[in-house]
Design an enzyme around this catalytic site. Structure first.
Site, short mmCIF file in Angstrom:
data_model
loop_
_atom_site.label_atom_id
_atom_site.label_comp_id
_atom_site.label_asym_id
_atom_site.label_seq_id
_atom_site.Cartn_x
_atom_site.Cartn_y
_atom_site.Cartn_z
N GLU A 207 -19.07 41.68 -42.81
CA GLU A 207 -19.82 41.63 -44.06
C GLU A 207 -21.30 41.63 -43.71
OE1 GLU A 207 -20.40 38.90 -48.04
OE2 GLU A 207 -20.52 38.05 -46.05
N ASP B 185 -10.48 35.48 -42.61
CA ASP B 185 -11.91 35.49 -42.88
C ASP B 185 -12.58 34.52 -41.91
OD1 ASP B 185 -14.38 35.70 -44.21
OD2 ASP B 185 -13.37 35.86 -46.15
N ASP C 158 -17.75 36.97 -41.90
CA ASP C 158 -18.67 36.62 -42.97
C ASP C 158 -20.13 36.77 -42.49
OD1 ASP C 158 -18.87 35.37 -45.64
OD2 ASP C 158 -19.87 33.74 -44.57
N HIS D 9 -14.68 38.55 -54.05
CA HIS D 9 -14.84 37.22 -54.65
C HIS D 9 -16.30 36.85 -54.91
CE1 HIS D 9 -15.72 36.95 -50.49
NE2 HIS D 9 -16.24 35.76 -50.67
N ASP D 10 -17.24 37.70 -54.52
CA ASP D 10 -18.66 37.40 -54.76
C ASP D 10 -19.24 38.26 -55.87
OD1 ASP D 10 -18.79 35.55 -52.70
OD2 ASP D 10 -19.48 37.01 -51.22
O1 TEU Z 1 -21.38 35.99 -48.79
C1 TEU Z 1 -22.62 36.32 -48.31
C2 TEU Z 1 -23.62 36.56 -49.30
O2 TEU Z 1 -24.66 37.07 -48.93
C3 TEU Z 1 -23.32 36.17 -50.69
O3 TEU Z 1 -23.15 34.82 -50.75
C4 TEU Z 1 -24.40 36.55 -51.59
O4 TEU Z 1 -25.59 35.93 -51.22
C5 TEU Z 1 -24.06 36.13 -52.97
O5 TEU Z 1 -22.73 36.39 -53.24
C6 TEU Z 1 -24.93 36.89 -53.90
O6 TEU Z 1 -24.58 36.58 -55.16
C7 TEU Z 1 -20.49 35.38 -47.93
C8 TEU Z 1 -19.23 35.04 -48.67
O7 TEU Z 1 -18.59 36.19 -49.09
C9 TEU Z 1 -19.57 34.09 -49.78
O8 TEU Z 1 -18.46 33.81 -50.58
C10 TEU Z 1 -20.13 32.84 -49.16
O9 TEU Z 1 -20.58 31.98 -50.17
C11 TEU Z 1 -21.29 33.15 -48.22
O10 TEU Z 1 -21.03 34.22 -47.33
C12 TEU Z 1 -21.57 31.97 -47.34
O11 TEU Z 1 -20.54 31.81 -46.40
#
Ligand code: TEU
Length: 546
Positions: free
Chosen positions: A246, A95, A195, A320-321
């Protein structure tokens, strides 16, 4: 690499298997379960960031891109993982967080110390008439600018204040990033996830107009493709690797462009539109049943447009989000197996590369914590404060919202056994395990003869071996049906018909199923003349006669 034959298993390293007793998962823990993963049939493991990091955002705040977080092990452990996974036909996908670094990264420290070269690695602006440079909110709440008195300037952080946005307009930064990719490619890495990579071109620093958060100034800028192409030319294109970007708040046209092979940018894209169909007024921290019609419309729109434009989708429910899809779109109480298998069918039978999250294969669900203190995620804590201060919600109400929406739902430790801490750790787990580990655990699931795990094995095998499911066109069916999501996949005169009932009630199906035979489904029989699907019934059928 032929992405249409790949199946990706996402591991949140912090939560998979602890071998040291420190309550955090580690690389040796992953190695210890490679046979389990090989048996499942996956071809790639995506690891969330494993680099040194102060962990303000669980590793998405990277302090050193070329080393391993000591909590997870050593570089030797990583090399062993690559080697052992490789022996089992599994690649490792890393990642890459290239939109920002931790403020503890050496580059940022040098920038703070006034080193001009490194100051230009980040984005600095003067305040505007005593106010912030722009009014953009950070994605985690609060403003997206942080003031540094010594510099009398602000730096941009679209996420947490400890995640400073990199300045990719600076060619030196892009050189560094290509170098990082080559470093890992030489170690045998077979994939990269990038990311929030459509945020790397900041187009203008203007105030967001009323009703906007300013995303239009930094999302999907014209240089995103150019920067990705440079990484392709200098690193990715020289190796046999698969890449996925992403994409935050993106469009299908943009994703088609990023992922079509002739553009030499990425292999595929993640988008999140289908995971906002249960947001009331587009706001995450609300509660609403999912809008099924909107979900289907989005699937059809993306599948057809990507096909038409020659782009490629990364298909997923969980990461994971996100809260766990089984809790969100299925019924873990009354139809845990049926609905988990139905949701899996959807991911594996569309046109694109399937991704699933550790624990999906045993039916893991949302955490359902009974205390706000059980949540660890920075976003959850900021949201809880916002719900309390701005919306004056009670603690009980906030808890209900976190139970449904917190990112920690998709991050709880893997449930291996029904023993202490689910066999995840002998120490104190960094995040609470789900109470349902008594019944939902690998050991128990492997003993069942109609297990979700076994179903995933069959689906993975089917996806890897079936050209129609890999490359076939999509023909939408029953587009306005209130219960059923259905489509044909077609290739070279062959056809596969997929029909999914998204609800826990019997649903009529207005399709002639004579001449079809069952390839795989979540009930153990199939009656073409039934005229309805049972609760969450999901059929993958093959056409045998006209
Ligand atoms: O996520 C991007 C992102 O847009 C999310 O954080 C989103 O805003 C959030 O999950 C909505 O609830 C990526 C990663 O997957 C995330 O884990 C990180 O926190 C984020 O980038 C920052 O690097």
């Amino acid at each position: 690499m032929d992405c249409s034959k790949q199946v990706v298993y996402q591991i949140y390293p912090k939560s998979f298997q602890d071998t040291t007793g420190n309550g955090l998962g580690d690389l040796k823990g992953i190695v210890s379960h490679l046979d389990y993963l090989q048996n499942l049939g996956i071809t790639m493991i995506w690891l969330n960031p494993i680099f040194p990091s102060p962990q303000k955002d669980n590793g998405y705040d990277v302090a050193d891109y070329k080393a391993i977080n000591p909590d997870y092990g050593t570089m030797e452990d990583f090399e062993e993982l690559v080697q052992e996974a490789g022996k089992r036909g599994i690649g490792i996908m890393l990642d890459m967080v290239f939109n920002h670094t931790s403020t503890e990264h050496e580059w940022f420290r040098k920038a703070l110390a006034g080193d001009e070269k490194y100051r230009n690695y980040y984005i600095w602006k003067k305040g505007k008439d005593g106010a912030l440079p722009t009014n953009w909110p950070s994605k985690f709440g609060g403003p997206s600018w942080e003031y540094v008195p010594e510099a009398d300037e602000y730096y941009l952080h679209l996420f947490d204040p400890t995640q400073a946005d990199l300045n990719l307009a600076n060619p030196d930064v892009r050189e560094e990033l290509a170098g990082i990719l080559n470093f890992w490619i030489e170690k045998g890495v077979k994939g990269f996830r990038f990311d929030v990579v459509n945020l790397i071109d900041k187009m203008a620093f203007e105030d967001a107009p009323e009703g906007s958060e300013g995303k239009e100034f930094y999302t999907d800028g014209p240089k995103v493709g150019e920067y990705l192409h440079q990484l392709y030319v200098e690193a990715l294109g020289k190796a046999d690797v698969m890449t996925v970007g992403e994409m935050s708040a993106t469009t299908v046209e943009k994703c088609a462009g990023y992922s079509k092979p002739e553009n030499e940018e990425l292999s595929m894209c993640f988008n999140f539109h289908h995971l906002k169909v249960d947001y009331k007024d587009k706001q995450k921290w609300t509660l609403m049943p999912f809008d099924f019609q909107e979900l289907k419309d989005l699937f059809f729109e993306w599948d057809l447009k990507m096909e038409e434009e020659g782009g490629w989708n990364a298909l997923f429910w969980n990461c994971h989000d996100q809260p766990r899809a089984l809790s969100r779109f299925g019924d873990p109480v009354n139809y845990p197996k049926e609905s988990a298998k139905m949701l899996a069918n959807v991911i594996f039978t569309r046109r694109g590369t399937p991704y699933f999250l550790y624990g999906d294969e045993i039916g893991m669900t949302n955490l359902n914590s009974t205390s706000i203190d059980d949540y660890a995620d920075v976003e959850s804590h900021n949201a809880a404060a916002m719900l309390k201060d701005e919306q004056k919600k009670s603690d009980e109400k906030i808890l209900v919202i976190l139970q449904a929406k917190s990112r920690d739902n998709g991050r709880t430790p893997m449930q291996w056994t029904n023993g202490v801490n689910g066999g995840f750790t002998t120490g104190k787990p960094w995040l609470r395990l789900n109470d349902n580990l008594e019944t939902v655990n690998v050991e128990a699931v492997l003993k069942e003869d109609d297990s979700i795990y076994d179903y995933y094995r069959k689906l993975i095998e089917l996806k890897k071996s079936n050209p129609v499911l890999q490359q076939g066109n999509t023909v939408p069916l029953l587009q306005n049906d209130p219960n059923i999501y259905a489509y044909r996949r077609q290739l070279d005169g062959e056809e596969i018909l997929c029909i999914h009932n998204f609800y826990g009630h019997q649903a009529p199906v207005d399709l002639d199923l004579a001449g079809y035979e069952r390839i795989l489904s979540n009930y153990d029989d199939f009656n073409p003349a039934a005229g309805f699907l049972r609760p969450y019934e999901s059929l993958i059928l093959k056409k045998t006669a006209d």
